[in-house]
Design an enzyme around this catalytic site. Sequence first.
Site, PDB file in Angstrom:
ATOM      1  N   GLU A 106       0.836  -1.210   0.000  1.00  0.00           N
ATOM      2  CA  GLU A 106       0.000   0.000   0.000  1.00  0.00           C
ATOM      3  C   GLU A 106       0.872   1.262   0.000  1.00  0.00           C
ATOM      4  OE1 GLU A 106      -2.168   1.023   3.729  1.00  0.00           O
ATOM      5  OE2 GLU A 106      -1.427   2.940   3.013  1.00  0.00           O
ATOM      6  N   GLU A 138      10.204   2.157   2.449  1.00  0.00           N
ATOM      7  CA  GLU A 138       8.894   2.006   3.088  1.00  0.00           C
ATOM      8  C   GLU A 138       8.801   0.746   3.930  1.00  0.00           C
ATOM      9  OE1 GLU A 138       6.478   4.387   2.922  1.00  0.00           O
ATOM     10  OE2 GLU A 138       7.948   5.559   1.800  1.00  0.00           O
TER      11      GLU A 138
HETATM   12 ZN   LIG Z   1       0.975   2.761   7.007  1.00  0.00          ZN
END
Ligand SMILES: [Zn+2]
Length: 276
Positions: free
Chosen positions: A67, A142
């Site tokens: 995501e 990330e």
């Molecule tokens: Zn998150």
Amino acid sequence: MDFEHLPQYELLQHHPISDIRSEGYLLRHKKSGARILLLANDDNNKVFNIAFRTIPKDSTGVAHITEHTVLCGSREFPLKDPFVELVKGSLNTFLNAMTYPDKTMYPVASCNDQDFKNLMHVYLDAVFYPNIYQHEEIFRQEGWHYELESADGELTYNGVVYNEMKGAFSSPEDVLEREIMNSLFPDTIYGVESGGDPVYIPDLTYEAFLDFHRTYYHPSNSYIYLYGNMDMEERLQWLDQHYLSHFDVIPVDSEIALQKPFEQPHRISCTYPVSE
Ligand SMILES: [Zn+2]
């Protein structure tokens, strides 16, 4: 609505939904298998959402990391952080992305027509053509990476999702909620942590992460949603030409198994952190 000029789509259902003064349409994009729900009404606050059924098999946080990373640049928007640029520079009334235990969704809303089209464009490009295949750094930033401050310093883990989940795992309410769900459905996907357990996040490899995107981020496994006052025929033509027509329908195994009922009650004890 008239579907005469939209032979790319099959109309599955049409219902007036008087409670919300909308006409509801359920469509299937024939070539890609994408499912599309339309709620046509006179609300100026237009909404677009694309969601995928994302089934994690472990607690490495692969769904959550995916995501984050798809919003870090794509084929047509190859900048470092399109999400942050949209937060700052668009007229959106809603803009976010969320990972659930069984799905990931990307909703946007705006009252301005052109802004709404731009948001839709950036989000669709992000989910279908992210730059994660070209730049492993996106996954490292990330997800997780090693960090070493100085040659004799301590080797540590770092990463946006890694740090986020360290925070989530130190909140007593979060710990309680997670323990309840994980122990009620231990043999299903609800038995693992879709957001990522910091202990297991570093087990995730770049290849397994790319495989997750390859498997689940396909129109055949997607639900697309359009709501509000807009030229839906124009939006559906654009969606077909720009994205959906580039994909052929494939079988995606994202079924969610049922939990077998327990034969007797279970008692669970666990710990949570408290401050001094
Ligand atoms: Zn998150």
